[in-house]
Design an enzyme around this catalytic site. Structure first.
Site, short mmCIF file in Angstrom:
data_model
loop_
_atom_site.label_atom_id
_atom_site.label_comp_id
_atom_site.label_asym_id
_atom_site.label_seq_id
_atom_site.Cartn_x
_atom_site.Cartn_y
_atom_site.Cartn_z
N ASP A 1 97.04 67.59 20.40
CA ASP A 1 97.00 66.31 21.09
C ASP A 1 96.96 65.21 20.05
OD1 ASP A 1 96.43 64.95 23.86
OD2 ASP A 1 95.09 63.98 22.42
N LEU A 2 97.81 64.18 20.23
CA LEU A 2 97.87 63.08 19.27
C LEU A 2 96.67 62.16 19.44
CD1 LEU A 2 101.65 62.09 19.38
CD2 LEU A 2 100.53 63.84 18.02
N ASP B 1 101.32 63.13 25.27
CA ASP B 1 101.24 63.30 23.82
C ASP B 1 100.68 64.66 23.46
OD1 ASP B 1 98.75 62.82 24.85
OD2 ASP B 1 98.07 61.52 23.25
#
Length: 890
Positions: free
Chosen positions: A500-501, A543
């Site tokens: 996950d960004l 994301d």
């Protein structure tokens, strides 16, 4: 001459008989025809009268059926409208609404409501208890009708059907929709049963006025005349009168005939018919004898005419066959070379039919030059074998090109010259059709190739993310299911890295979606470049990304891979002159054959990702048994918290507050305690963090406030003087735009309720909702107190803007004042600030009477702590107030 005379006499005799017979026959026919016409007219008028009468009687029944069904449907539509505005109604509310429908003059037998297609409410409940919990999706005999409601979005009337509780009924199913945030949402289905016997009776089908009629109704499930018969017997062969019943969805068809049949005539009609028949017989009888005498002669003449007609018919058939098939005939005399062409052959070759004789040269002149040699060779060779067949082209004088097919046989009769007899027909249209078919086939093959390419593109798009080109969630699921048995790449293991960004939302919100898309594309490229060629990289939404690998190198190999990903993602990215920085959090989970549950593996990786984010982000974490146990425990506690909210297991414990000078009780602080079903009484530190995640802290605060108000009224009735109750209010609750409205409905006593706010709440000056709610709370007469003052970053300006009624000095500042003079001066400064601004000072955490004496001398107004009393239940507080034991201790 004699025979000729005899023949002439017979001829005259026949003419005389014919001359005398024709007027009598004509008179007979006139009488019969006139009688039949009169009889037919009388019978038609009588039947039309009877049919009109029957139609009028069943029209009354049709109108009643339409009216009753429409009124019942309209009643239930009203119920559906109420449910769409009250989707959360209970059984009691449902019964109250439906009971009004049954009091009306209706044929309703029962009504059931099925939110989410599961029956939750029914009326009447008695006798229909088994219907509660029925899932239409698991009920095949009803699911088709319910599906029709779902697909059409309209009411569907089915039946009649046999009811489980006995009898028959028509079932109307109504879709129910609610509106959420401006969107129309499907709520469920309302089913209403119309009792058939009551409907038939009220509509007049059982009345004595129609007892002489046979009546049937078709159109089961509202299919009209195409539906099945469900009332009465079939009247198809009895010429019934028909009437259509228009329903809210579909129609029925009523048919009726008199039970004794249509009335066919009167006594006068029968007498007239007898007279007509008798007159006809009188006229016809003399000629029957004469007719018999000449019948044999007529038979002979007829036989001759039949043979002549048969020959004519055969000739006509042959001509018709030749004309229809457009076949031309030709004949060749091999000895003389002369040919005979019929008109059709001349037409095929573009020549006139009156041009005289034909020769082989005429044929050669019209054959296409490219086909002449082949056609001539085929003709010469085929004649030797006795049969000729050839296809060739001809060019007409006007330049038209035709395709011709010729078939011929060699005819040899004994003593006659050899002849070739053949046929020609124009197959130009067939050749053109075949050419069109070949072109269509080629075009179809080309289109099939295009469709196959489109299918490949569609399949690729369905399995890949359109922005990054990576496989999507569907592709990931299919790949995992395919590798569950043998592991990824047949390695016996599967390793999932859920990525996950971090800080992606800030980039998206500040620089726009274009920048966010650019970051996602960059992240996908980094993932592909960093991972091994054999690894599977997918974007599963937003994301979030997933990397599927094998665990062949152990956790150290996965840690190295995750570390490379974290390090690579830290590097800044330039976008349109802006430097963008973001990181990644990685959760890692592994599985090994034979027990690989890919769904659970995804969940485990997500849990590990959550732990990585919880520990500061920009890192990776492995899923472990301890982490799983923690998650399971958190879920268990969360479930218990939700159940306890429903069971009112969160209760208030009260800690008294005392005047520093007089030691009188000036108020109590209501503290939340959890009455756990197995662990007993639990303090907030055991549940508050999970309650925050569940977003139920506001509900707990509300429950404690309600208990405080109830206990305050109780103490007033008992004569116990408790001036004020202070309750804690969370930041989440202060964000509630409906908070003030809810407080106004609670009828709070002015000046006797105080809200304790943590110091960090009023630091955010940009939060308009919190500021507005605090102003409205103060306007309602509720005191505002600042809890744990001194541990945060509140400024003097913030205090001036908020201007609370009280400041509570945190126990961390109070505890050291006995032994540290500097700490004592700090508390004295806080007291001076409060006095200067007109704010009362409350010292909490007063553990000894020495603390109490120092705080009193420093100017504190109110004291709270274990030196006087611990938090206690309502009953214990009442006993404490009655005994006044703290005064002796002081």
């Amino acid at each position: 001459m004699g025979s000729m005379g005899f023949g002439g006499a017979n001829q005259k005799n026949r003419e005389w008989r014919r001359a005398s017979f024709l007027p009598a026959l004509f008179a007979f026919l006139v009488v019969i025809t006139a009688g039949l016409v009169l009889d037919r007219q009388a019978d038609t008028i009588n039947q039309e009268r009877v049919r009109a009468e029957v139609l009028g009687r069943i029209s009354v029944i049709r109108a009643k059926l339409e009216g009753h069904v429409a009124s019942n449907v309209q009643l239930v539509r009203g119920l559906v409208s109420v449910i769409s505005t009250e989707p959360d109604m209970n059984q009691a509310r449902f019964e109250a609404l439906v009971d009004n429908l049954f009091e009306a003059d209706s044929q309703l037998r029962s009504v059931a409501a099925a939110p989410d297609l599961v029956i939750r409410m029914t009326y009447p409940l008695k006798g229909n208890e088994k219907a509660i919990g029925l899932d239409y999706r698991q009920t095949p005999n009803q699911w088709d009708a319910v599906q029709q409601v779902l697909f059409t979005g309209k009411m569907v009337l089915a039946g009649p059907v046999d009811l489980v509780q006995g009898g028959q009924g028509f079932v109307g199913r109504f879709p129910v929709y609610t509106t959420e945030d401006g969107w129309r949402k499907f709520w469920g289905v309302v089913s209403a049963v119309i009792d058939t016997d009551r409907l038939y009776k009220d509509s007049g089908l059982y009345d004595a006025s129609v007892a002489d009629l046979d009546i049937s109704i078709t159109g089961q499930d509202s299919l009209g005349r195409h539906g099945k018969l469900f009332y009465g017997e079939s009247l198809g062969g009895r010429q019934p009168v028909l009437a259509n019943v228009t329903l809210p969805s579909g129609s029925w068809q009523i048919a009726a005939v008199p039970r004794d049949g249509w009335y066919s005539g009167t006594t006068g009609q029968w007498l007239m018919r007898a007279a007509i028949i008798f007159a006809g017989c009188l006229i016809l009888l003399p000629f029957i004898i004469a007719g018999r005498m000449i019948s044999q002669r007529h038979d002979y003449i007829g036989l001759l005419r039949m043979r002549e007609a048969a020959l004519t018919q055969q000739t006509q058939r042959l001509n018709l066959a030749l004309e229809t098939s457009k076949v031309g005939l030709w004949e060749l005399d091999l000895a003389s070379g002369e040919e005979v062409w019929d008109a059709r052959t001349n037409e095929i070759y573009g020549m006139s039919g009156d041009a005289g004789g034909r020769t082989h040269d005429h044929w050669q002149k019209v054959v296409h030059p490219e086909d002449q040699a082949r056609a001539e060779a085929e003709f010469r060779q085929s004649i030797v074998n006795g049969r000729y067949e050839s296809d060739y082209r001809v060019i007409l004088p006007d330049g038209t090109l035709r395709h011709i097919r010729s078939i011929a046989v060699l005819a040899e009769a004994s003593g006659e010259v050899q002849r070739v007899m053949g046929i020609n027909w124009d197959v130009t249209a067939d050749v053109a059709l075949n050419e069109d078919l070949r072109r269509a086939k080629a075009l179809t093959e080309a289109r099939n190739s295009e469709l196959e390419a489109a299918r490949v593109r569609i399949e690729h798009n369905a399995l890949h993310d359109s922005l990054t080109g990576l496989p999507n969630r569907r592709y990931l699921d299919e790949m995992l299911r395919g590798n569950a048995a043998g592991g990824f790449d047949a390695s016996g293991t599967i390793a999932l890295l859920h990525i996950d960004l971090d800080r992606f939302k800030q980039i998206n919100d500040t620089l726009g979606h274009a920048a966010g898309d650019a970051m996602l594309i960059h992240a996908s490229k980094v993932l592909r470049d960093t991972c091994r060629d054999t690894d599977f990289v997918a974007r599963i939404g937003g994301d979030e990304f997933v990397v599927v690998s094998s665990n062949s190198h152990g956790e150290e190999g996965l840690a190295r891979l995750a570390g490379r990903l974290v390090e690579a993602m830290r590097k800044p990215v330039m976008h349109e002159g802006h430097e963008c920085r973001f990181g990644v959090s990685v959760g890692i989970a592994t599985g090994m054959v034979p027990a690989i549950d890919v769904e659970q593996l995804l969940i485990n990786a997500d849990i590990a990702l959550y732990r990585a984010k919880d520990r500061g982000r920009n890192r990776f974490e492995f899923f472990s048994a301890a982490l799983q146990a923690e998650v399971i425990n958190t879920k268990r506690v969360a479930d218990e918290i939700l159940n306890s909210l429903e069971n009112h297991d969160f209760i208030a414990y009260y800690q008294p507050q005392f005047c520093a000078k007089t030691l009188d009780v000036v108020g109590v602080e209501a503290l939340a305690r959890w009455r756990h079903p197995t662990l007993g009484l639990c303090a907030p530190d055991s549940f508050m963090e999970i309650a925050e995640e569940l977003s139920v802290v506001a509900a707990i605060d509300h429950a404690i406030l309600q208990q405080g108000l109830q206990d305050l009224e109780r103490w007033d009735r008992l004569g116990l003087h408790v001036p004020r109750v202070s309750v804690n209010v969370s930041q989440r609750r202060l964000h509630d735009e409906n908070l003030v409205t809810a407080l106004r409905e609670m009828d709070l006593p002015e000046g006797r309720i105080a809200f304790e706010l943590v110091e960090s709440i009023y630091l955010d000056e940009s939060d308009g909702v919190i500021a507005w709610n605090i102003d409205q709370i103060k306007a309602l007469g509720i005191d505002v107190e600042i809890d744990d003052f001194g541990t945060g970053y509140a400024s003097i300006v913030s205090l001036q803007k908020l201007h609370p009624r009280r400041l509570k000095v945190d126990r961390q500042l109070v505890d050291p004042i006995i032994r540290e003079p500097g700490q004592r001066r700090l508390v004295a400064s806080i007291v001076d600030i409060g006095k200067a601004m007109g704010i009362e000072i409350v010292a909490e955490g007063v553990e000894s009477m020495e603390h109490a004496k120092i705080l009193r001398d420093l100017g504190c107004d109110i004291l709270q702590g274990y030196a006087f009393a611990k938090p206690m239940s309502r009953d214990a507080l009442e006993a404490f107030l009655a005994e006044q034991s703290w005064r002796h201790a002081s």
